[in-house]
Design a protein around this motif. Structure first.
Motif, PDB file in Angstrom:
ATOM      1  N   VAL A 141       1.108  -1.252  -0.110  1.00 25.27           N
ATOM      2  CA  VAL A 141       0.344  -0.349  -0.117  1.00 25.27           C
ATOM      3  C   VAL A 141       0.181   0.881   0.189  1.00 25.27           C
ATOM      4  CG1 VAL A 141      -1.634   1.826   1.396  1.00 25.27           C
ATOM      5  CG2 VAL A 141      -1.521  -1.069   1.431  1.00 25.27           C
ATOM      6  N   LEU A 142       0.473   1.995  -0.783  1.00 25.97           N
ATOM      7  CA  LEU A 142       1.659   3.377  -0.838  1.00 25.97           C
ATOM      8  C   LEU A 142       0.831   4.669  -0.794  1.00 25.97           C
ATOM      9  CD1 LEU A 142       2.995   3.397  -4.608  1.00 25.97           C
ATOM     10  CD2 LEU A 142       3.999   2.921  -2.475  1.00 25.97           C
ATOM     11  N   PRO A 143       1.483   5.492   0.132  1.00 27.02           N
ATOM     12  CA  PRO A 143       0.257   6.499   0.948  1.00 27.02           C
ATOM     13  C   PRO A 143       0.270   7.478   0.180  1.00 27.02           C
ATOM     14  CG  PRO A 143       2.057   5.657   2.241  1.00 27.02           C
ATOM     15  CD  PRO A 143       2.313   5.568   1.001  1.00 27.02           C
ATOM     16  N   GLN A 144      -1.088   7.940   0.179  1.00 26.49           N
ATOM     17  CA  GLN A 144      -1.514   9.166  -0.948  1.00 26.49           C
ATOM     18  C   GLN A 144      -0.508  10.058  -0.325  1.00 26.49           C
ATOM     19  OE1 GLN A 144      -3.884   8.820  -2.611  1.00 26.49           O
ATOM     20  NE2 GLN A 144      -3.224  10.489  -3.900  1.00 26.49           N
ATOM     21  N   GLU A 145       0.055  10.155   0.057  1.00 21.94           N
ATOM     22  CA  GLU A 145       1.128  11.143  -0.127  1.00 21.94           C
ATOM     23  C   GLU A 145       2.090  10.650  -1.310  1.00 21.94           C
ATOM     24  OE1 GLU A 145       4.794  14.123   2.403  1.00 21.94           O
ATOM     25  OE2 GLU A 145       2.967  12.789   3.591  1.00 21.94           O
ATOM     26  N   LEU A 146       2.877   9.748  -1.147  1.00 19.15           N
ATOM     27  CA  LEU A 146       3.845   9.393  -2.572  1.00 19.15           C
ATOM     28  C   LEU A 146       3.082   8.916  -3.451  1.00 19.15           C
ATOM     29  CD1 LEU A 146       5.429   6.604   0.225  1.00 19.15           C
ATOM     30  CD2 LEU A 146       5.972   9.667  -0.975  1.00 19.15           C
ATOM     31  N   VAL A 147       2.088   8.323  -3.941  1.00 17.55           N
ATOM     32  CA  VAL A 147       1.147   8.454  -4.845  1.00 17.55           C
ATOM     33  C   VAL A 147       0.919  10.154  -5.654  1.00 17.55           C
ATOM     34  CG1 VAL A 147      -1.299   8.211  -6.062  1.00 17.55           C
ATOM     35  CG2 VAL A 147       0.044   6.850  -4.150  1.00 17.55           C
ATOM     36  N   SER A 148       0.395  11.371  -4.589  1.00 21.49           N
ATOM     37  CA  SER A 148       1.194  12.085  -5.466  1.00 21.49           C
ATOM     38  C   SER A 148       1.840  13.202  -5.864  1.00 21.49           C
ATOM     39  CB  SER A 148      -0.008  13.222  -4.617  1.00 21.49           C
ATOM     40  OG  SER A 148      -1.084  12.580  -3.513  1.00 21.49           O
ATOM     41  N   TYR A 149       2.737  13.207  -4.709  1.00 19.36           N
ATOM     42  CA  TYR A 149       4.108  12.652  -4.990  1.00 19.36           C
ATOM     43  C   TYR A 149       4.527  12.550  -6.598  1.00 19.36           C
ATOM     44  CZ  TYR A 149       8.984  14.411  -4.827  1.00 19.36           C
ATOM     45  OH  TYR A 149      10.463  14.801  -5.309  1.00 19.36           O
ATOM     46  N   ALA A 150       4.257  11.847  -6.725  1.00 22.52           N
ATOM     47  CA  ALA A 150       5.170  10.706  -7.663  1.00 22.52           C
ATOM     48  C   ALA A 150       4.313  10.851  -8.868  1.00 22.52           C
ATOM     49  CB  ALA A 150       5.476   9.564  -7.414  1.00 22.52           C
ATOM     50  N   GLU A 151       2.872  11.969  -8.021  1.00 21.88           N
ATOM     51  CA  GLU A 151       2.684  11.877  -9.466  1.00 21.88           C
ATOM     52  C   GLU A 151       1.375  10.922 -10.246  1.00 21.88           C
ATOM     53  OE1 GLU A 151       3.940  15.034 -12.624  1.00 21.88           O
ATOM     54  OE2 GLU A 151       3.391  16.833 -10.498  1.00 21.88           O
ATOM     55  N   ILE A 152       1.423   9.913  -9.093  1.00 21.28           N
ATOM     56  CA  ILE A 152       1.055   8.363  -9.959  1.00 21.28           C
ATOM     57  C   ILE A 152      -0.876   8.225 -10.105  1.00 21.28           C
ATOM     58  CG2 ILE A 152       0.489   6.113  -9.732  1.00 21.28           C
ATOM     59  CD1 ILE A 152       3.393   5.995  -8.225  1.00 21.28           C
ATOM     60  N   GLU A 153      -1.070   8.061 -11.717  1.00 21.29           N
ATOM     61  CA  GLU A 153      -3.209   8.013 -11.465  1.00 21.29           C
ATOM     62  C   GLU A 153      -3.545   6.499 -11.156  1.00 21.29           C
ATOM     63  OE1 GLU A 153      -4.605  10.456 -14.495  1.00 21.29           O
ATOM     64  OE2 GLU A 153      -3.159  12.072 -13.838  1.00 21.29           O
ATOM     65  N   LYS A 154      -2.923   6.275 -12.213  1.00 24.13           N
ATOM     66  CA  LYS A 154      -3.298   4.243 -12.280  1.00 24.13           C
ATOM     67  C   LYS A 154      -2.445   3.548 -12.657  1.00 24.13           C
ATOM     68  CE  LYS A 154      -6.775   1.448 -12.687  1.00 24.13           C
ATOM     69  NZ  LYS A 154      -7.518   0.859 -11.234  1.00 24.13           N
ATOM     70  N   ASN A 155      -1.628   4.128 -14.083  1.00 21.36           N
ATOM     71  CA  ASN A 155      -0.921   2.773 -14.076  1.00 21.36           C
ATOM     72  C   ASN A 155       0.904   3.343 -13.638  1.00 21.36           C
ATOM     73  OD1 ASN A 155      -2.412   0.967 -15.722  1.00 21.36           O
ATOM     74  ND2 ASN A 155      -2.296   3.235 -16.988  1.00 21.36           N
ATOM     75  N   VAL A 156       1.330   2.608 -13.253  1.00 24.88           N
ATOM     76  CA  VAL A 156       2.854   2.794 -12.543  1.00 24.88           C
ATOM     77  C   VAL A 156       3.678   2.100 -13.202  1.00 24.88           C
ATOM     78  CG1 VAL A 156       2.124   3.794 -10.344  1.00 24.88           C
ATOM     79  CG2 VAL A 156       3.217   0.768 -10.583  1.00 24.88           C
ATOM     80  N   VAL A 157       5.035   2.151 -13.240  1.00 23.10           N
ATOM     81  CA  VAL A 157       6.600   1.065 -13.641  1.00 23.10           C
ATOM     82  C   VAL A 157       7.135   1.721 -12.513  1.00 23.10           C
ATOM     83  CG1 VAL A 157       7.867   1.572 -15.508  1.00 23.10           C
ATOM     84  CG2 VAL A 157       5.477   2.640 -16.349  1.00 23.10           C
ATOM     85  N   PHE A 158       7.301  -0.013 -12.936  1.00 21.48           N
ATOM     86  CA  PHE A 158       9.045   0.354 -11.376  1.00 21.48           C
ATOM     87  C   PHE A 158       9.887  -0.626 -12.891  1.00 21.48           C
ATOM     88  CE2 PHE A 158       5.371  -1.921  -9.005  1.00 21.48           C
ATOM     89  CZ  PHE A 158       6.035  -1.362  -7.409  1.00 21.48           C
ATOM     90  N   VAL A 159      10.855   0.032 -11.978  1.00 24.82           N
ATOM     91  CA  VAL A 159      12.110  -0.130 -13.150  1.00 24.82           C
ATOM     92  C   VAL A 159      13.578  -0.181 -12.075  1.00 24.82           C
ATOM     93  CG1 VAL A 159      13.701   1.338 -14.420  1.00 24.82           C
ATOM     94  CG2 VAL A 159      11.242   2.047 -14.469  1.00 24.82           C
TER      95      VAL A 159
END
Length: 140
Positions: A87-105
């Motif tokens: 689970v990613l906290p909303q603060e981190l989701v917002s910081y990274a501007e993640i809306e729906k899809n993510v990429v792990f590198v």
């Protein structure tokens, strides 16, 4: 060593599947923190985080305390559930501007977590010639 590029989706509860290949390297619990240079997140094993922050703890306290405070204020230590999700906290989701899809590198000793839009934009604008010039200046 962490490597590869993996695409997944964030669900409505801010859960995201962490690829098994990355989980194996990061360990049973690991750190997710804001990247200080890009609008993405970084994932470190517990030992990797200690190694990353060790040089900071050797600096002048006035400097190190500010930096360590910034880095630790929003980081989380996560443990994937039985399905490999965190689970990613909303603060981190917002910081990274993640809306729906993510990429792990995977990036050798850490992994990055990007919004797919930001990552695709980054890749589209990479200057391979500049990267090659940097590598050659290092003798690689």
């Amino acid at each position: 060593m962490l490597g590869g590029e993996f695409r997944h989706s964030l669900d409505s509860k801010n859960r995201i599947f962490v690829p098994a290949k990355l989980r194996d390297e990061l360990g049973a619990s690991f750190i997710i923190a804001k990247d200080i240079r890009e609008k993405c997140l970084k994932a470190y094993s517990l030992a990797g985080w200690e190694k990353y922050t060790a040089p900071l703890r050797e600096q002048n306290r006035r400097l190190s305390e500010k930096i360590l405070r910034y880095l630790h204020a929003s980081l989380v230590q996560v443990t994937p559930d039985s399905q490999g999700r965190i689970v990613l906290p909303q603060e981190l989701v917002s910081y990274a501007e993640i809306e729906k899809n993510v990429v792990f590198v995977g990036c050798c000793d850490y992994a990055e977590i990007w919004s797919d839009v930001a990552y695709d934009n980054l890749k589209a604008n990479e200057d391979i010639s500049a990267i090659l010039a940097e590598l050659e200046s290092l003798g690689l």
